[in-house]
Design an enzyme around this catalytic site. Sequence first.
Site, short mmCIF file in Angstrom:
data_model
loop_
_atom_site.label_atom_id
_atom_site.label_comp_id
_atom_site.label_asym_id
_atom_site.label_seq_id
_atom_site.Cartn_x
_atom_site.Cartn_y
_atom_site.Cartn_z
N HIS A 133 20.53 26.55 -17.58
CA HIS A 133 21.04 26.78 -16.23
C HIS A 133 21.12 25.46 -15.46
CE1 HIS A 133 20.89 31.26 -15.91
NE2 HIS A 133 20.08 31.12 -16.95
N CYS A 136 24.59 30.22 -19.50
CA CYS A 136 23.69 31.18 -20.16
C CYS A 136 24.51 32.29 -20.82
CB CYS A 136 22.68 31.72 -19.15
SG CYS A 136 21.25 32.52 -19.93
N GLU A 155 22.62 24.76 -12.80
CA GLU A 155 22.66 24.91 -11.33
C GLU A 155 21.32 24.67 -10.67
OE1 GLU A 155 22.06 29.25 -12.84
OE2 GLU A 155 22.94 27.35 -13.54
N SER A 202 14.06 40.26 9.59
CA SER A 202 14.11 39.37 8.43
C SER A 202 15.45 38.63 8.44
CB SER A 202 13.96 40.17 7.14
OG SER A 202 15.01 41.13 7.04
#
Length: 551
Positions: free
Chosen positions: A510, A383, A512, A17
Amino acid sequence: MSEHGERYVFVTGGVVSGLGKGITAASLGTLLKARGFKVSLQKCDPYLNVDPGTMSPFQHGEVFVTEDGAETDLDLGHYERFTDEALTRTSNITTGSVYDAVIRRERRGDFLGATVQVIPHITNEIKDRIRQAATSSNADVVIVEIGGTVGDIESLPFLEAIRQMRNEEGRDRVAFVHVTLVPYLGVAGELKTKTTQHSVNELRRIGIEPDVLVLRSDRPLGVDVREKIALYGGIPIEAVISAEDAADIYMVPLMMESEGLDRVVGNRLGLDLSGPLELDDWRELVDRLLTASGSVKIALVGKYVQLHDAYMSVYEALKHAGLAHGVNVEIDWVDADAEDLSDRVRAADGVLVPGGFGGRGVEGKIEATRIAREEGVPYLGICLGMQVAIIEYARNVCGMDGANSTEFDLETPFPVIDLLPEQRQIEERGGTMRLGADPVSLLPGSLVRDLYGDVDSIQERHRHRYEVNPVLRPKIEEMGLVSCGRSPDGRLVECIELPGHPFFVASQYHPEFKSRPTRPQPLFRAFIGAAVARAGAAGHGGGDSATTATA
């Protein structure tokens, strides 16, 4: 083309992975979009959770939230940033959501007494969801990343579903791209191809023949290695793509273009590639990466800092803003419980407190916020970062001793942050927060409104349960903290700022999630601008010394 003429690209991975299937898929999407095709991306995750919303960030990393409020895998953030396309809940499939849907249908009697099995019922549900992503986006090409690695038991239903789709859609409308590892053995002094051969063999055992092999390595592949893999894989040598380690993920699309990934896949799918390749913005971005000079240090104060993936979108948004100002952003990953937190916050050019849940580390975040506010260090709260800014201001400016959030202290005498009434009766945790994009009204004359281009309203994404208490809000505002962003009805505080401070801004939403490498999010851009100004005044750092917080 997409009027039932959509094409599908399935990206699988083998050996180990973390090879970069998501970046490969996102880079291919970037290149095909640059050629004029409408592209959508989708991630298939093999875990049994319905979504990652209730998973620990240490287990899964960041939860990325889409415009329509889906809690999804962090790879969707890469997809959006690379292609600048807003994705939806159809863009993330999990084993848990698939089984949940099939079992609900079985309970309703939809299968008319049939024995419900993995094949065909689970695989049919997977195929339906893949096709739904194509239909809902009206895409010419849907790029689907299959999570995990070939050979994992958990991934087998997804692999079987995409095997069936090639037969059902037609071989000219489906392409398989397999990402695998070619390791270099220092003792032998050569790259080894057996890992790729075994991975391809495992795919073939399942019934999938890869059309393209993307080979990860720490050095370029020689012609001999390419020829050997092409021969074994039964593909043309031009379909053997070298994916050498890159210094930055935003260099990968140009690397893949030089290797011809988009041309090989496009030809395999019968796409018209005669049009121009519009990559000027991306080339300019990479030039900025290579020419950035100097740096600013940002203290990111969080509780999951041991796993940087937990703040993936924040990290990327800071990078985007740094590139806009011509500087590198150096992040000091500060654990909110660290003993040296105060010293590290004071040594930074800017302080960022991101989102999070639970009481651990909250007092450290409040202390970091106090230092930034009192000592003029640029501050950006996100947040929970806005909530701790409210708590800190209430305690230390408004005289509300013991002010807190009811998330952390049910007995606080001043619950400046509290649950909304509609959240009080909710018992289930998954998918029950305030999620997705909502409108935010911006206060005329505020800094934040100016940063967004002096517009009345914006759309930003949320992921939280607690809000600023409207009963105690007037006292806080009387003492000088400005609620510069609110819900359209004025009930909820969405963004705050502190006049007279070099830069003190925090948002309940948020920001971002909507930052793009070629179009930094306004709050991040201004925050890094203020950090650059502080670094310049202190005689360190670099970049454009004329940059201000409002640039």
